[in-house]
Design a protein around this motif. Sequence first.
Motif, short mmCIF file in Angstrom:
data_model
loop_
_atom_site.label_atom_id
_atom_site.label_comp_id
_atom_site.label_asym_id
_atom_site.label_seq_id
_atom_site.Cartn_x
_atom_site.Cartn_y
_atom_site.Cartn_z
N HIS A 33 0.83 -1.21 0.00
CA HIS A 33 0.00 0.00 0.00
C HIS A 33 0.86 1.27 0.00
O HIS A 33 0.63 2.19 -0.79
CB HIS A 33 -0.92 -0.01 1.23
N LEU A 34 1.86 1.30 0.87
CA LEU A 34 2.73 2.47 0.95
C LEU A 34 3.49 2.70 -0.35
O LEU A 34 3.57 3.83 -0.85
CB LEU A 34 3.71 2.31 2.11
N GLU A 35 4.04 1.64 -0.89
CA GLU A 35 4.87 1.77 -2.08
C GLU A 35 4.06 2.09 -3.33
O GLU A 35 4.50 2.87 -4.17
CB GLU A 35 5.70 0.50 -2.24
N GLU A 36 2.85 1.52 -3.43
CA GLU A 36 2.02 1.77 -4.62
C GLU A 36 1.25 3.08 -4.51
O GLU A 36 1.17 3.83 -5.49
CB GLU A 36 1.06 0.61 -4.82
N SER A 37 0.70 3.38 -3.35
CA SER A 37 -0.13 4.58 -3.19
C SER A 37 0.69 5.86 -3.15
O SER A 37 0.26 6.89 -3.67
CB SER A 37 -0.95 4.50 -1.91
N TYR A 38 1.86 5.80 -2.52
CA TYR A 38 2.64 7.02 -2.32
C TYR A 38 3.94 7.04 -3.11
O TYR A 38 4.70 8.00 -3.02
CB TYR A 38 2.93 7.21 -0.82
N HIS A 39 4.20 5.98 -3.87
CA HIS A 39 5.40 5.90 -4.72
C HIS A 39 6.67 6.17 -3.92
O HIS A 39 7.50 7.00 -4.28
CB HIS A 39 5.29 6.86 -5.90
N ILE A 40 6.77 5.45 -2.80
CA ILE A 40 7.94 5.58 -1.94
C ILE A 40 8.55 4.21 -1.68
O ILE A 40 7.86 3.19 -1.77
CB ILE A 40 7.60 6.28 -0.60
N LEU A 41 9.82 4.21 -1.38
CA LEU A 41 10.53 2.97 -1.11
C LEU A 41 10.95 2.92 0.35
O LEU A 41 11.20 3.95 0.98
CB LEU A 41 11.75 2.85 -2.01
N PRO A 42 11.06 1.73 0.90
CA PRO A 42 11.44 1.59 2.30
C PRO A 42 12.93 1.82 2.52
O PRO A 42 13.74 1.63 1.61
CB PRO A 42 11.08 0.14 2.62
N LEU A 43 13.26 2.23 3.71
CA LEU A 43 14.64 2.42 4.11
C LEU A 43 14.84 1.65 5.41
O LEU A 43 14.19 1.94 6.41
CB LEU A 43 14.93 3.91 4.32
N VAL A 44 15.71 0.65 5.38
CA VAL A 44 15.99 -0.15 6.58
C VAL A 44 17.11 0.54 7.34
O VAL A 44 18.19 0.76 6.80
CB VAL A 44 16.39 -1.60 6.20
N GLU A 45 16.81 0.91 8.59
CA GLU A 45 17.79 1.63 9.41
C GLU A 45 17.85 1.02 10.80
O GLU A 45 16.87 0.45 11.29
CB GLU A 45 17.40 3.11 9.54
N HIS A 46 19.00 1.20 11.44
CA HIS A 46 19.17 0.72 12.81
C HIS A 46 18.99 1.89 13.76
O HIS A 46 19.49 2.98 13.53
CB HIS A 46 20.55 0.09 13.00
N SER A 47 18.29 1.62 14.85
CA SER A 47 18.05 2.65 15.86
C SER A 47 18.52 2.15 17.22
O SER A 47 18.36 0.98 17.55
CB SER A 47 16.56 2.97 15.94
N THR A 48 19.11 3.04 17.99
CA THR A 48 19.50 2.71 19.36
C THR A 48 18.51 3.32 20.36
O THR A 48 18.77 3.32 21.55
CB THR A 48 20.92 3.19 19.66
N CYS A 49 17.39 3.81 19.86
CA CYS A 49 16.35 4.38 20.72
C CYS A 49 15.93 3.35 21.76
O CYS A 49 15.67 2.19 21.43
CB CYS A 49 15.15 4.78 19.86
N SER A 50 15.86 3.76 23.00
CA SER A 50 15.53 2.82 24.07
C SER A 50 14.10 2.29 23.97
O SER A 50 13.82 1.19 24.42
CB SER A 50 15.73 3.48 25.43
N GLY A 51 13.20 3.04 23.34
CA GLY A 51 11.82 2.61 23.21
C GLY A 51 11.63 1.47 22.23
O GLY A 51 10.78 0.61 22.44
#
Length: 142
Positions: A33-51
């Motif tokens: 849905h995200l990729e087709e409706s908004y023409h955007i691609l995912p970005l896999v990132e690492h987070s050190t956020c405690s949450g």
Amino acid sequence: MDWNTKYTKLEKPELSQIGQFIRNPLWEELRAHLEESYHILPLVEHSTCSGAPGWNVKYRKSSRSLCVLYPEAGAFTCLVTVGGEVATAVDLMLETFTPQVRELYRGAKPFNGSRWLMIPVRDAATLEDVKRLLALRVQYKR
């Protein structure tokens, strides 16, 4: 197995590996849905956020974050921020959302002018709420 144990900061997972870990059709439905409706691609990132530490999947529209997806075994959580005109629109239609999303929204304390909703996506109705919130974010972009 815990997501952070399976893929450490030095082991970036592929999207296919994330999907295999989650093993939930709602994951693929939201991504499509995200990729087709908004023409955007995912970005896999690492987070050190405690949450929510570890690898996550971000979607950005016009250099602005649309949402962040956090993998879990059998499910995932979607972070959607709601502020400004989007909050006004959500307030007007809040009763049309699932009880879970209504409760999350009402319980979220504003931070920097926005409510940060960590929405556990476990069923199709919640997924539809997430899609509606994202559509509002795009509609009222700054």
